[in-house]
Write a protein that holds these residues in place. Structure first.
Motif, PDB file in Angstrom:
ATOM      1  N   ILE A 140     -83.952 -53.152   0.531  1.00 21.02           N
ATOM      2  CA  ILE A 140     -84.250 -53.851   1.837  1.00 21.02           C
ATOM      3  C   ILE A 140     -84.674 -52.770   2.988  1.00 21.02           C
ATOM      4  N   VAL A 141     -86.023 -53.052   3.342  1.00 13.82           N
ATOM      5  CA  VAL A 141     -86.721 -52.187   4.457  1.00 13.82           C
ATOM      6  C   VAL A 141     -86.658 -52.917   5.623  1.00 13.82           C
ATOM      7  N   ILE A 142     -85.838 -52.225   6.625  1.00 11.44           N
ATOM      8  CA  ILE A 142     -85.703 -53.016   7.940  1.00 11.44           C
ATOM      9  C   ILE A 142     -86.257 -52.332   8.826  1.00 11.44           C
ATOM     10  N   ASP A 143     -87.061 -53.224   9.569  1.00 16.85           N
ATOM     11  CA  ASP A 143     -87.920 -52.542  10.859  1.00 16.85           C
ATOM     12  C   ASP A 143     -88.275 -53.606  11.551  1.00 16.85           C
ATOM     13  N   LEU A 144     -87.430 -53.896  12.406  1.00 19.23           N
ATOM     14  CA  LEU A 144     -87.629 -55.262  13.292  1.00 19.23           C
ATOM     15  C   LEU A 144     -87.741 -54.431  14.849  1.00 19.23           C
ATOM     16  N   THR A 145     -88.925 -54.633  15.255  1.00 17.90           N
ATOM     17  CA  THR A 145     -89.281 -53.921  16.542  1.00 17.90           C
ATOM     18  C   THR A 145     -88.889 -54.647  17.887  1.00 17.90           C
ATOM     19  N   HIS A 146     -88.992 -56.022  17.751  1.00 17.29           N
ATOM     20  CA  HIS A 146     -89.069 -56.659  19.069  1.00 17.29           C
ATOM     21  C   HIS A 146     -87.587 -56.735  19.489  1.00 17.29           C
ATOM     22  N   GLY A 147     -86.423 -57.010  18.680  1.00 14.76           N
ATOM     23  CA  GLY A 147     -85.001 -56.553  19.099  1.00 14.76           C
ATOM     24  C   GLY A 147     -84.566 -55.313  19.219  1.00 14.76           C
ATOM     25  N   GLY A 148     -85.265 -54.312  18.971  1.00 15.01           N
ATOM     26  CA  GLY A 148     -84.675 -52.815  19.130  1.00 15.01           C
ATOM     27  C   GLY A 148     -83.781 -52.590  18.022  1.00 15.01           C
ATOM     28  N   ILE A 149     -83.154 -51.676  18.182  1.00 16.18           N
ATOM     29  CA  ILE A 149     -82.012 -51.057  16.982  1.00 16.18           C
ATOM     30  C   ILE A 149     -80.880 -52.068  17.028  1.00 16.18           C
ATOM     31  N   GLY A 150     -80.617 -52.731  18.047  1.00 10.22           N
ATOM     32  CA  GLY A 150     -79.732 -53.835  17.926  1.00 10.22           C
ATOM     33  C   GLY A 150     -79.880 -54.895  16.864  1.00 10.22           C
ATOM     34  N   ILE A 194     -85.715 -48.423   9.633  1.00  9.08           N
ATOM     35  CA  ILE A 194     -86.815 -47.729  10.267  1.00  9.08           C
ATOM     36  C   ILE A 194     -86.491 -48.127  12.003  1.00  9.08           C
ATOM     37  N   ALA A 195     -86.537 -46.835  12.713  1.00 11.57           N
ATOM     38  CA  ALA A 195     -86.413 -46.942  14.107  1.00 11.57           C
ATOM     39  C   ALA A 195     -87.197 -46.180  14.830  1.00 11.57           C
ATOM     40  N   ARG A 196     -87.358 -46.400  16.191  1.00 10.27           N
ATOM     41  CA  ARG A 196     -88.384 -45.631  17.080  1.00 10.27           C
ATOM     42  C   ARG A 196     -87.801 -44.146  17.517  1.00 10.27           C
ATOM     43  N   GLN A 197     -86.616 -44.223  17.438  1.00 11.80           N
ATOM     44  CA  GLN A 197     -85.716 -42.912  17.990  1.00 11.80           C
ATOM     45  C   GLN A 197     -84.820 -42.284  17.108  1.00 11.80           C
ATOM     46  N   ALA A 198     -84.860 -40.938  16.763  1.00 12.24           N
ATOM     47  CA  ALA A 198     -84.011 -40.402  16.041  1.00 12.24           C
ATOM     48  C   ALA A 198     -82.569 -40.406  16.336  1.00 12.24           C
ATOM     49  N   SER A 199     -82.439 -40.847  17.528  1.00 14.99           N
ATOM     50  CA  SER A 199     -81.120 -40.811  18.208  1.00 14.99           C
ATOM     51  C   SER A 199     -80.131 -42.003  17.369  1.00 14.99           C
ATOM     52  N   ASN A 200     -80.656 -42.816  16.826  1.00 12.10           N
ATOM     53  CA  ASN A 200     -80.427 -43.864  16.466  1.00 12.10           C
ATOM     54  C   ASN A 200     -79.777 -43.670  14.856  1.00 12.10           C
ATOM     55  N   ASP A 240     -78.699 -46.743   3.926  1.00 10.09           N
ATOM     56  CA  ASP A 240     -78.807 -45.758   3.112  1.00 10.09           C
ATOM     57  C   ASP A 240     -79.944 -44.530   3.279  1.00 10.09           C
ATOM     58  N   ALA A 241     -80.918 -45.034   4.013  1.00  5.95           N
ATOM     59  CA  ALA A 241     -81.751 -44.199   4.462  1.00  5.95           C
ATOM     60  C   ALA A 241     -82.318 -44.534   5.727  1.00  5.95           C
ATOM     61  N   PHE A 242     -82.817 -43.529   6.614  1.00  8.91           N
ATOM     62  CA  PHE A 242     -83.228 -43.694   7.946  1.00  8.91           C
ATOM     63  C   PHE A 242     -84.529 -42.882   8.056  1.00  8.91           C
ATOM     64  N   ILE A 243     -85.550 -43.684   8.794  1.00  9.64           N
ATOM     65  CA  ILE A 243     -86.939 -42.968   8.787  1.00  9.64           C
ATOM     66  C   ILE A 243     -87.183 -43.423  10.518  1.00  9.64           C
ATOM     67  N   PHE A 253     -94.131 -42.621  10.734  1.00 12.31           N
ATOM     68  CA  PHE A 253     -93.877 -41.892   9.406  1.00 12.31           C
ATOM     69  C   PHE A 253     -95.135 -42.068   8.437  1.00 12.31           C
ATOM     70  N   HIS A 254     -95.091 -41.550   7.503  1.00 14.17           N
ATOM     71  CA  HIS A 254     -95.989 -41.279   6.297  1.00 14.17           C
ATOM     72  C   HIS A 254     -95.638 -42.013   5.501  1.00 14.17           C
ATOM     73  N   GLY A 255     -96.373 -42.736   4.716  1.00 15.67           N
ATOM     74  CA  GLY A 255     -95.942 -43.706   3.637  1.00 15.67           C
ATOM     75  C   GLY A 255     -95.370 -43.101   2.476  1.00 15.67           C
ATOM     76  N   ASP A 256     -95.543 -41.680   2.318  1.00 15.25           N
ATOM     77  CA  ASP A 256     -94.882 -41.049   1.081  1.00 15.25           C
ATOM     78  C   ASP A 256     -93.332 -40.667   1.639  1.00 15.25           C
ATOM     79  N   GLU A 257     -93.036 -40.758   2.776  1.00 15.31           N
ATOM     80  CA  GLU A 257     -91.761 -40.607   3.114  1.00 15.31           C
ATOM     81  C   GLU A 257     -90.953 -41.822   2.827  1.00 15.31           C
ATOM     82  N   LEU A 258     -91.491 -43.129   3.074  1.00 16.92           N
ATOM     83  CA  LEU A 258     -90.751 -44.084   2.598  1.00 16.92           C
ATOM     84  C   LEU A 258     -90.630 -44.313   1.158  1.00 16.92           C
ATOM     85  N   THR A 259     -91.502 -44.145   0.370  1.00 12.63           N
ATOM     86  CA  THR A 259     -91.366 -44.213  -0.946  1.00 12.63           C
ATOM     87  C   THR A 259     -90.528 -43.212  -1.803  1.00 12.63           C
ATOM     88  N   ASP A 260     -90.482 -42.131  -1.094  1.00  6.20           N
ATOM     89  CA  ASP A 260     -89.623 -40.982  -1.399  1.00  6.20           C
ATOM     90  C   ASP A 260     -88.249 -41.428  -1.079  1.00  6.20           C
TER      91      ASP A 260
END
Length: 154
Positions: free
Chosen positions: A65-75, A100-106, A116-119, A123-130
């Motif tokens: 599962i790739v999670i990237d909800l932008t409207h509610g932020g990292i919460g 996937i998040a905006r800030q590395a601090s998350n 299991d992974a954080f981006i 980001f580049h598409g290869d980063e996600l597929t890798d």
């Protein structure tokens, strides 16, 4: 789908293209991610919100599962991750998750919460597929150690 009746994934099932759930509240980003992942051979389903994601995860049993909800932020992302990790169906609870998040601090919170992974965006598409390839290749028993290593390497 036949595998839903099984408690775990069989060998032949693991050789099929992985089913990926994209959870994203931006339609354009979802379309782009879907094309990228399908081009790499993955089967893709999508959800626009947390509740829909839980329903689809239960029905489709994605391997990742790739999670990237932008409207509610990292919460919002972390709430969904928590709901997935505590899901009553073990096959949902053990899905691999890329957050996937905006800030590395998350990053720290994400791995502590069970990602299991954080981006970090952008980001580049290869980063996600890798990242997907790496976490899908890891046996379930190795994931806690993998998360600890990700935290220590930060």
């Amino acid at each position: 789908m036949a595998r839903r009746k099984e408690k775990s994934y069989s060998g032949p099932d693991r050789r099929k293209p992985a089913n990926i759930l994209i959870v994203n509240d931006d339609a354009d980003s979802t379309k782009l991610l879907r094309r990228l992942l399908e081009h790499k051979g993955y089967t893709v389903v999508k959800a626009d919100a947390r509740e829909e994601a839980l329903l689809i995860a239960t029905q489709e049993l994605p391997r990742a599962i790739v999670i990237d909800l932008t409207h509610g932020g990292i919460g919002s992302n972390l709430k969904l991750l928590e709901s997935l990790r505590h899901h009553e169906d073990e096959r949902v609870a053990t899905s691999r998750v890329v957050l996937i998040a905006r800030q590395a601090s998350n990053r720290v919170f994400s791995f502590q919460s069970g990602a299991d992974a954080f981006i970090t965006r952008p980001f580049h598409g290869d980063e996600l597929t890798d990242q997907l390839g790496k976490i899908l290749a890891l046996p379930f028993r190795d994931l806690p150690q993998h998360r600890r290593q990700q935290l220590e390497g930060y």
